[in-house]
Design a protein around this motif. Structure first.
Motif, PDB file in Angstrom:
ATOM      1  N   SER A  89      -0.345  -3.646 -17.273  1.00  0.00           N
ATOM      2  CA  SER A  89      -1.574  -3.086 -16.688  1.00  0.00           C
ATOM      3  C   SER A  89      -1.357  -1.781 -15.949  1.00  0.00           C
ATOM      4  CB  SER A  89      -2.236  -4.102 -15.753  1.00  0.00           C
ATOM      5  OG  SER A  89      -2.604  -5.246 -16.473  1.00  0.00           O
ATOM      6  N   SER A  90      -0.334  -1.038 -16.301  1.00  0.00           N
ATOM      7  CA  SER A  90      -0.151   0.288 -15.708  1.00  0.00           C
ATOM      8  C   SER A  90      -0.994   1.277 -16.486  1.00  0.00           C
ATOM      9  CB  SER A  90       1.324   0.701 -15.734  1.00  0.00           C
ATOM     10  OG  SER A  90       2.051  -0.092 -14.841  1.00  0.00           O
ATOM     11  N   LEU A 132       0.830  -1.208   0.000  1.00  0.00           N
ATOM     12  CA  LEU A 132       0.000   0.000   0.000  1.00  0.00           C
ATOM     13  C   LEU A 132       0.866   1.261   0.000  1.00  0.00           C
ATOM     14  CD1 LEU A 132      -2.522  -1.268   2.698  1.00  0.00           C
ATOM     15  CD2 LEU A 132      -2.871  -1.233   0.212  1.00  0.00           C
ATOM     16  N   ILE A 133       2.058   1.153  -0.534  1.00  0.00           N
ATOM     17  CA  ILE A 133       3.022   2.258  -0.526  1.00  0.00           C
ATOM     18  C   ILE A 133       2.554   3.356  -1.475  1.00  0.00           C
ATOM     19  CG2 ILE A 133       5.417   2.901  -1.022  1.00  0.00           C
ATOM     20  CD1 ILE A 133       6.126  -0.069  -0.348  1.00  0.00           C
ATOM     21  N   LYS A 134       2.551   4.594  -0.980  1.00  0.00           N
ATOM     22  CA  LYS A 134       2.118   5.736  -1.794  1.00  0.00           C
ATOM     23  C   LYS A 134       3.283   6.502  -2.393  1.00  0.00           C
ATOM     24  CE  LYS A 134      -2.305   6.344   0.364  1.00  0.00           C
ATOM     25  NZ  LYS A 134      -3.284   7.231   0.922  1.00  0.00           N
ATOM     26  N   GLU A 135       4.428   6.461  -1.715  1.00  0.00           N
ATOM     27  CA  GLU A 135       5.602   7.156  -2.244  1.00  0.00           C
ATOM     28  C   GLU A 135       6.875   6.519  -1.718  1.00  0.00           C
ATOM     29  OE1 GLU A 135       5.743  11.241  -1.072  1.00  0.00           O
ATOM     30  OE2 GLU A 135       5.517  10.779   1.041  1.00  0.00           O
ATOM     31  N   LEU A 136       7.936   6.729  -2.475  1.00  0.00           N
ATOM     32  CA  LEU A 136       9.255   6.254  -2.054  1.00  0.00           C
ATOM     33  C   LEU A 136       9.982   7.441  -1.438  1.00  0.00           C
ATOM     34  CD1 LEU A 136      10.117   4.216  -5.256  1.00  0.00           C
ATOM     35  CD2 LEU A 136       9.343   3.317  -3.052  1.00  0.00           C
ATOM     36  N   PRO A 137      10.513   7.279  -0.225  1.00  0.00           N
ATOM     37  CA  PRO A 137      11.216   8.404   0.409  1.00  0.00           C
ATOM     38  C   PRO A 137      12.462   8.783  -0.390  1.00  0.00           C
ATOM     39  CG  PRO A 137      11.614   6.390   1.639  1.00  0.00           C
ATOM     40  CD  PRO A 137      10.610   6.054   0.578  1.00  0.00           C
ATOM     41  N   SER A 138      12.860  10.022  -0.307  1.00  0.00           N
ATOM     42  CA  SER A 138      14.030  10.481  -1.074  1.00  0.00           C
ATOM     43  C   SER A 138      15.280   9.684  -0.721  1.00  0.00           C
ATOM     44  CB  SER A 138      14.252  11.974  -0.876  1.00  0.00           C
ATOM     45  OG  SER A 138      14.493  12.257   0.482  1.00  0.00           O
ATOM     46  N   GLU A 139      15.366   9.207   0.512  1.00  0.00           N
ATOM     47  CA  GLU A 139      16.528   8.399   0.929  1.00  0.00           C
ATOM     48  C   GLU A 139      16.600   7.076   0.173  1.00  0.00           C
ATOM     49  OE1 GLU A 139      15.443  11.135   4.242  1.00  0.00           O
ATOM     50  OE2 GLU A 139      14.306   9.769   2.968  1.00  0.00           O
ATOM     51  N   PHE A 140      15.468   6.605  -0.305  1.00  0.00           N
ATOM     52  CA  PHE A 140      15.436   5.359  -1.068  1.00  0.00           C
ATOM     53  C   PHE A 140      16.379   5.420  -2.268  1.00  0.00           C
ATOM     54  CE2 PHE A 140      13.749   3.604  -4.978  1.00  0.00           C
ATOM     55  CZ  PHE A 140      13.811   2.253  -4.700  1.00  0.00           C
ATOM     56  N   TYR A 141      16.464   6.563  -2.879  1.00  0.00           N
ATOM     57  CA  TYR A 141      17.264   6.724  -4.091  1.00  0.00           C
ATOM     58  C   TYR A 141      18.768   6.758  -3.822  1.00  0.00           C
ATOM     59  CZ  TYR A 141      12.703   7.549  -6.074  1.00  0.00           C
ATOM     60  OH  TYR A 141      11.389   7.411  -6.455  1.00  0.00           O
ATOM     61  N   GLU A 142      19.148   6.511  -2.571  1.00  0.00           N
ATOM     62  CA  GLU A 142      20.561   6.394  -2.208  1.00  0.00           C
ATOM     63  C   GLU A 142      21.049   4.950  -2.289  1.00  0.00           C
ATOM     64  OE1 GLU A 142      21.031   8.219   1.648  1.00  0.00           O
ATOM     65  OE2 GLU A 142      19.954  10.023   0.988  1.00  0.00           O
ATOM     66  N   LEU A 143      20.173   4.031  -2.670  1.00  0.00           N
ATOM     67  CA  LEU A 143      20.533   2.609  -2.766  1.00  0.00           C
ATOM     68  C   LEU A 143      21.289   2.363  -4.077  1.00  0.00           C
ATOM     69  CD1 LEU A 143      17.201   1.060  -1.450  1.00  0.00           C
ATOM     70  CD2 LEU A 143      19.375   1.267  -0.222  1.00  0.00           C
ATOM     71  N   SER A 191       5.626  -2.833  -8.163  1.00  0.00           N
ATOM     72  CA  SER A 191       4.323  -3.115  -8.771  1.00  0.00           C
ATOM     73  C   SER A 191       3.218  -3.207  -7.721  1.00  0.00           C
ATOM     74  CB  SER A 191       4.374  -4.450  -9.518  1.00  0.00           C
ATOM     75  OG  SER A 191       5.318  -4.414 -10.546  1.00  0.00           O
ATOM     76  N   ARG A 192       2.004  -2.946  -8.192  1.00  0.00           N
ATOM     77  CA  ARG A 192       0.806  -3.104  -7.370  1.00  0.00           C
ATOM     78  C   ARG A 192       0.901  -2.372  -6.026  1.00  0.00           C
ATOM     79  NH1 ARG A 192       1.722  -7.411 -10.005  1.00  0.00           N
ATOM     80  NH2 ARG A 192       2.239  -9.079  -8.647  1.00  0.00           N
ATOM     81  N   ASN A 193       1.240  -1.103  -6.109  1.00  0.00           N
ATOM     82  CA  ASN A 193       1.232  -0.212  -4.956  1.00  0.00           C
ATOM     83  C   ASN A 193       0.378   0.994  -5.321  1.00  0.00           C
ATOM     84  OD1 ASN A 193       3.072  -0.886  -2.523  1.00  0.00           O
ATOM     85  ND2 ASN A 193       4.250  -1.581  -4.288  1.00  0.00           N
ATOM     86  N   GLU A 194       0.388   2.013  -4.494  1.00  0.00           N
ATOM     87  CA  GLU A 194      -0.396   3.218  -4.746  1.00  0.00           C
ATOM     88  C   GLU A 194       0.505   4.379  -5.168  1.00  0.00           C
ATOM     89  OE1 GLU A 194      -2.895   3.843  -1.323  1.00  0.00           O
ATOM     90  OE2 GLU A 194      -3.667   1.792  -1.431  1.00  0.00           O
ATOM     91  N   ASN A 210       4.415  -2.699 -12.753  1.00  0.00           N
ATOM     92  CA  ASN A 210       3.132  -3.297 -13.113  1.00  0.00           C
ATOM     93  C   ASN A 210       1.996  -2.788 -12.228  1.00  0.00           C
ATOM     94  OD1 ASN A 210       4.470  -4.957 -15.009  1.00  0.00           O
ATOM     95  ND2 ASN A 210       4.933  -6.437 -13.407  1.00  0.00           N
ATOM     96  N   ASN A 211       0.828  -2.628 -12.841  1.00  0.00           N
ATOM     97  CA  ASN A 211      -0.389  -2.262 -12.120  1.00  0.00           C
ATOM     98  C   ASN A 211      -0.241  -0.992 -11.288  1.00  0.00           C
ATOM     99  OD1 ASN A 211      -0.332  -5.465 -12.265  1.00  0.00           O
ATOM    100  ND2 ASN A 211      -2.442  -4.763 -12.434  1.00  0.00           N
ATOM    101  N   LEU A 212       0.370   0.010 -11.861  1.00  0.00           N
ATOM    102  CA  LEU A 212       0.498   1.306 -11.200  1.00  0.00           C
ATOM    103  C   LEU A 212      -0.262   2.357 -11.989  1.00  0.00           C
ATOM    104  CD1 LEU A 212       4.284   1.431 -10.216  1.00  0.00           C
ATOM    105  CD2 LEU A 212       2.347   0.902  -8.752  1.00  0.00           C
ATOM    106  N   ASP A 213      -0.688   3.380 -11.310  1.00  0.00           N
ATOM    107  CA  ASP A 213      -1.349   4.517 -11.940  1.00  0.00           C
ATOM    108  C   ASP A 213      -0.404   5.709 -11.798  1.00  0.00           C
ATOM    109  OD1 ASP A 213      -3.146   6.224 -13.091  1.00  0.00           O
ATOM    110  OD2 ASP A 213      -4.506   6.277 -11.379  1.00  0.00           O
ATOM    111  N   ILE A 214       0.667   5.679 -12.571  1.00  0.00           N
ATOM    112  CA  ILE A 214       1.723   6.687 -12.440  1.00  0.00           C
ATOM    113  C   ILE A 214       1.353   7.929 -13.238  1.00  0.00           C
ATOM    114  CG2 ILE A 214       4.144   7.219 -12.876  1.00  0.00           C
ATOM    115  CD1 ILE A 214       4.736   4.246 -12.559  1.00  0.00           C
ATOM    116  N   VAL A 215       1.411   9.075 -12.571  1.00  0.00           N
ATOM    117  CA  VAL A 215       1.127  10.345 -13.215  1.00  0.00           C
ATOM    118  C   VAL A 215       2.434  10.994 -13.670  1.00  0.00           C
ATOM    119  CG1 VAL A 215       0.131  12.634 -12.888  1.00  0.00           C
ATOM    120  CG2 VAL A 215      -0.976  10.644 -11.867  1.00  0.00           C
TER     121      VAL A 215
END
Length: 142
Positions: free
Chosen positions: A104-105, A36-47, A56-59, A79-84
């Motif tokens: 199915s995005s 049910l993740i709505k966003e990835l924190p900016s720190e995530f992009y440090e990986l 896939s299949r999150n919010e 997959n299965n995302l509604d990316i704006v």
């Protein structure tokens, strides 16, 4: 835990990805599908070592331009995302990206054009010339 390379949190009803995920400096594979993740924190992009990412299949509605920091990324599942907001130019800059999965995005916005049917997106994805495999359904039935 700092030596962890593969983390599979698929199907866990996770709502928030903790900022401390960036402490996993050696992480190469991260699977977050069907949460049910709505966003990835900016720190995530440090990986920086990340090679496979499945969100896939999150919010999630937006992919940050910081995705260009993930230079080791080889496979990306959307997959299965509604990316704006889909920063195609930043994804294009990923030197090792070989597979992009978009089954199915809906509503992916690439270069200021919104596509409601991903079968119309082939031309834009073909511009991502370093990707040798992308997966787009011909119809919604498999």
């Amino acid at each position: 835990m700092k030596f962890l390379k593969i983390l599979n949190f698929n199907n866990n009803k996770i709502k928030i990805l903790p900022r401390q995920i960036s402490n996993l400096k050696l992480l190469t594979n991260l699977y977050l599908s069907n949460n049910l993740i709505k966003e990835l924190p900016s720190e995530f992009y440090e990986l920086k070592k990340l090679k496979e990412l499945d969100i896939s299949r999150n919010e999630i509605k937006s992919i940050s331009e910081k995705i260009s920091n993930l230079t080791e990324l080889k496979k990306l599942w959307l997959n299965n995302l509604d990316i704006v907001n889909f920063p195609a130019d930043k994804i294009k800059s990923l030197p090792n990206l070989a597979s992009l999965y978009c089954f199915s995005s809906q509503n992916i916005n690439i270069q200021n054009k919104t596509y409601f049917d991903l079968t119309k997106i082939n031309t834009s994805l073909a511009l991502l010339n370093k990707i040798n495999r992308y997966h787009i359904p011909i119809s919604d039935t498999y």
